[in-house]
Design a protein around this motif. Structure first.
Motif, PDB file in Angstrom:
ATOM      1  N   PHE A  84       0.868  -1.179   0.000  1.00 24.46           N
ATOM      2  CA  PHE A  84       0.000   0.000   0.000  1.00 24.46           C
ATOM      3  C   PHE A  84       0.902   1.225   0.000  1.00 24.46           C
ATOM      4  CE2 PHE A  84      -2.926  -3.106   1.960  1.00 24.46           C
ATOM      5  CZ  PHE A  84      -4.039  -2.924   1.144  1.00 24.46           C
ATOM      6  N   GLY A  85       0.738   2.072  -1.018  1.00 21.82           N
ATOM      7  CA  GLY A  85       1.633   3.213  -1.181  1.00 21.82           C
ATOM      8  C   GLY A  85       1.653   4.175  -0.012  1.00 21.82           C
ATOM      9  N   GLN A  86       0.563   4.235   0.750  1.00 22.10           N
ATOM     10  CA  GLN A  86       0.484   5.196   1.847  1.00 22.10           C
ATOM     11  C   GLN A  86       0.546   4.529   3.220  1.00 22.10           C
ATOM     12  OE1 GLN A  86      -3.122   7.325   0.857  1.00 22.10           O
ATOM     13  NE2 GLN A  86      -2.105   8.546  -0.695  1.00 22.10           N
ATOM     14  N   ARG A  87       0.881   3.236   3.250  1.00 19.64           N
ATOM     15  CA  ARG A  87       1.037   2.540   4.524  1.00 19.64           C
ATOM     16  C   ARG A  87       2.313   1.716   4.484  1.00 19.64           C
ATOM     17  NH1 ARG A  87      -4.373   2.590   3.489  1.00 19.64           N
ATOM     18  NH2 ARG A  87      -5.739   3.303   5.176  1.00 19.64           N
ATOM     19  N   SER A  88       2.898   1.498   5.653  1.00 16.23           N
ATOM     20  CA  SER A  88       4.170   0.786   5.710  1.00 16.23           C
ATOM     21  C   SER A  88       4.028  -0.531   6.459  1.00 16.23           C
ATOM     22  CB  SER A  88       5.228   1.653   6.398  1.00 16.23           C
ATOM     23  OG  SER A  88       6.456   0.963   6.479  1.00 16.23           O
ATOM     24  N   GLN A  89       4.725  -1.558   5.971  1.00 19.26           N
ATOM     25  CA  GLN A  89       4.785  -2.830   6.685  1.00 19.26           C
ATOM     26  C   GLN A  89       6.142  -3.007   7.356  1.00 19.26           C
ATOM     27  OE1 GLN A  89       4.664  -6.174   3.903  1.00 19.26           O
ATOM     28  NE2 GLN A  89       5.335  -4.787   2.284  1.00 19.26           N
ATOM     29  N   LEU A  90       7.006  -1.989   7.249  1.00 15.47           N
ATOM     30  CA  LEU A  90       8.315  -2.025   7.880  1.00 15.47           C
ATOM     31  C   LEU A  90       8.250  -1.328   9.241  1.00 15.47           C
ATOM     32  CD1 LEU A  90      10.443  -1.001   4.758  1.00 15.47           C
ATOM     33  CD2 LEU A  90      10.102  -3.310   5.649  1.00 15.47           C
ATOM     34  N   TRP A  91       9.071  -1.770  10.178  1.00 11.20           N
ATOM     35  CA  TRP A  91       9.119  -1.158  11.501  1.00 11.20           C
ATOM     36  C   TRP A  91       9.919   0.141  11.427  1.00 11.20           C
ATOM     37  CZ3 TRP A  91       8.397  -6.205  10.625  1.00 11.20           C
ATOM     38  CH2 TRP A  91       7.416  -6.848  11.386  1.00 11.20           C
ATOM     39  N   TRP A  92       9.310   1.221  11.913  1.00 10.74           N
ATOM     40  CA  TRP A  92       9.784   2.577  11.678  1.00 10.74           C
ATOM     41  C   TRP A  92      11.170   2.853  12.270  1.00 10.74           C
ATOM     42  CZ3 TRP A  92       8.062   5.506   8.077  1.00 10.74           C
ATOM     43  CH2 TRP A  92       8.275   6.882   8.079  1.00 10.74           C
ATOM     44  N   ASP A  93      11.463   2.316  13.444  1.00 10.43           N
ATOM     45  CA  ASP A  93      12.667   2.715  14.180  1.00 10.43           C
ATOM     46  C   ASP A  93      13.820   1.712  14.105  1.00 10.43           C
ATOM     47  OD1 ASP A  93      11.792   5.229  15.240  1.00 10.43           O
ATOM     48  OD2 ASP A  93      10.438   4.103  16.557  1.00 10.43           O
ATOM     49  N   ILE A  94      13.648   0.618  13.388  1.00  5.50           N
ATOM     50  CA  ILE A  94      14.753  -0.334  13.287  1.00  5.50           C
ATOM     51  C   ILE A  94      15.272  -0.382  11.853  1.00  5.50           C
ATOM     52  CG2 ILE A  94      13.851  -1.718  15.193  1.00  5.50           C
ATOM     53  CD1 ILE A  94      12.848  -3.747  13.164  1.00  5.50           C
ATOM     54  N   ALA A  95      16.453  -0.952  11.688  1.00  5.20           N
ATOM     55  CA  ALA A  95      17.069  -1.021  10.367  1.00  5.20           C
ATOM     56  C   ALA A  95      16.221  -1.867   9.418  1.00  5.20           C
ATOM     57  CB  ALA A  95      18.478  -1.601  10.483  1.00  5.20           C
ATOM     58  N   VAL A  96      16.302  -1.540   8.140  1.00  2.00           N
ATOM     59  CA  VAL A  96      15.527  -2.243   7.121  1.00  2.00           C
ATOM     60  C   VAL A  96      15.780  -3.744   7.173  1.00  2.00           C
ATOM     61  CG1 VAL A  96      15.191  -2.533   4.634  1.00  2.00           C
ATOM     62  CG2 VAL A  96      15.421  -0.241   5.586  1.00  2.00           C
ATOM     63  N   GLN A  97      17.057  -4.151   7.303  1.00  5.15           N
ATOM     64  CA  GLN A  97      17.366  -5.582   7.283  1.00  5.15           C
ATOM     65  C   GLN A  97      16.781  -6.299   8.501  1.00  5.15           C
ATOM     66  OE1 GLN A  97      21.578  -6.113   7.179  1.00  5.15           O
ATOM     67  NE2 GLN A  97      21.982  -4.879   9.017  1.00  5.15           N
ATOM     68  N   GLU A  98      16.596  -5.574   9.633  1.00  2.00           N
ATOM     69  CA  GLU A  98      15.963  -6.195  10.800  1.00  2.00           C
ATOM     70  C   GLU A  98      14.481  -6.444  10.529  1.00  2.00           C
ATOM     71  OE1 GLU A  98      17.625  -7.390  13.256  1.00  2.00           O
ATOM     72  OE2 GLU A  98      19.476  -6.585  12.391  1.00  2.00           O
ATOM     73  N   SER A  99      13.846  -5.509   9.821  1.00  2.00           N
ATOM     74  CA  SER A  99      12.457  -5.726   9.413  1.00  2.00           C
ATOM     75  C   SER A  99      12.365  -6.941   8.497  1.00  2.00           C
ATOM     76  CB  SER A  99      11.918  -4.490   8.682  1.00  2.00           C
ATOM     77  OG  SER A  99      11.681  -3.422   9.564  1.00  2.00           O
ATOM     78  N   PHE A 100      13.315  -7.051   7.580  1.00  2.00           N
ATOM     79  CA  PHE A 100      13.333  -8.196   6.671  1.00  2.00           C
ATOM     80  C   PHE A 100      13.483  -9.504   7.445  1.00  2.00           C
ATOM     81  CE2 PHE A 100      14.973  -5.917   2.576  1.00  2.00           C
ATOM     82  CZ  PHE A 100      13.815  -5.163   2.559  1.00  2.00           C
TER      83      PHE A 100
END
Length: 333
Positions: free
Chosen positions: A103-119
């Protein structure tokens, strides 16, 4: 054979309707008026496995509501939905393993941690093995050029960087079906091109089925051979993009750049007896939409009356065709 099967799908919402005036506001304190709004109105369509389909319409047409029902976020008021052979609402846990959603206006990634940690967290959620993750995500990370972003917190990414990471996150489990709701909204041209090229690659390599909603017609033209047009909750066109152009794209766009400012009233008065539609372009320019047989007549009249700096003649764009269909209320199946 079908990734998506929808039959007479309907979604209604009960919304609060306030009364007007001071007395109306006072009455609303004790009794409220409600009305039923039908966001999606008995639509039916199928999407074959491996297809890339553009799902388009104006704001409020029902696109996002449809996507939310197809992904199991909303429950339909009536009708049937079968996605990847499952009911999205009744087989939720197994179903989400087979889809990816952006969704272009919503995020499934955690805002305060590194991208690779979300992955890594998403990898655990989807129960992806280390081997599968390495084989698949190395290609995704390289193609989307997000390697340098993996150590950064999501909140420090630009919109374009975040959207590339969102797309990668949706593909961690390599789903056979991908829903994209305005994935390129607000992005610059280079990022859009990168995302489009990547979507083409995964469709060719993995036969990933893609349902794309967007207001950017260039996305549709670059990726989709088929479009489904929605208006006020109803499907008004379902077919190939090429047929849409052939059937409703007859005409030319003639852009005039004037030496001085010209009004629409002046142009209409000069071409009153010709079936021509005028649209304001950039500074001191107007675009005329006119049948091929009348192009020379329009040009000769304008040139004889005004000082012209430039003239461009083009086929009618897909964006113009779609705009005209909505403005004129033309409904075609």
């Amino acid at each position: 054979m079908y990734a998506i099967e929808v039959e007479k799908l309907r979604k209604e919402f009960k919304v609060y309707s306030s009364r007007s005036g001071l007395m109306g506001a006072f009455r609303d304190l004790f009794t409220r008026n409600y009305k039923t709004v039908r966001a999606v109105d008995d639509i039916s369509f199928t999407v074959k496995q491996g297809e890339m389909v553009g799902y388009i319409g104006e704001n409020g047409a029902g696109k996002s509501t449809t996507i939310k029902m197809l992904t199991g976020i909303l429950t339909p008021t009536s009708g049937t939905v079968v996605v990847n052979g499952m009911n999205p609402h009744k087989e939720r846990e197994a179903f989400v393993q087979t889809i990816g959603v952006v969704f272009g206006q919503r995020s499934q990634l955690w805002w305060d941690i590194a991208v690779q940690e979300s992955f890594r967290l998403l990898k655990k959620v989807y129960r992806v093995s280390d081997k599968e993750y390495k084989e698949h995500m190395e290609h995704v990370i390289e193609t989307l050029d997000i390697g340098p972003l993996l150590d950064k917190p999501v909140r420090k990414l630009s919109l374009g960087q975040r959207m590339r990471c969102e797309l990668a996150a949706a593909l961690i489990h390599n789903p056979p079906l991908l829903f994209l709701d305005e994935p390129t909204i607000g992005l610059d041209v280079l990022v859009k091109l990168k995302i489009r090229q990547f979507l083409k690659e995964i469709n060719e390599k993995y036969k990933t089925t893609i349902l794309l909603t967007t207001h950017d017609i260039a996305d549709i033209e670059a990726l989709c051979e088929r479009v489904i047009m929605l208006d006020e909750g109803k499907i008004i066109y379902d077919g190939s993009l090429q047929r849409l152009k052939e059937n409703w794209g007859e005409g030319k766009q003639v852009q005039f750049t004037f030496a001085t400012e010209v009004t629409e009233e002046e142009l209409r008065a000069l071409t009153y007896d010709i079936n021509v539609t005028w649209r304001k372009g950039e500074t001191n320019s107007w675009v005329a939409h006119v049948a091929p047989m009348h192009v020379s007549d329009v040009i000769s009249r304008i040139v004889a009356r005004y000082n012209i700096q430039d003239i461009n003649i083009d086929e009618m764009s897909t964006e113009e065709i779609i705009r005209n269909i909505y403005e004129e209320g033309v409904v075609h199946g």
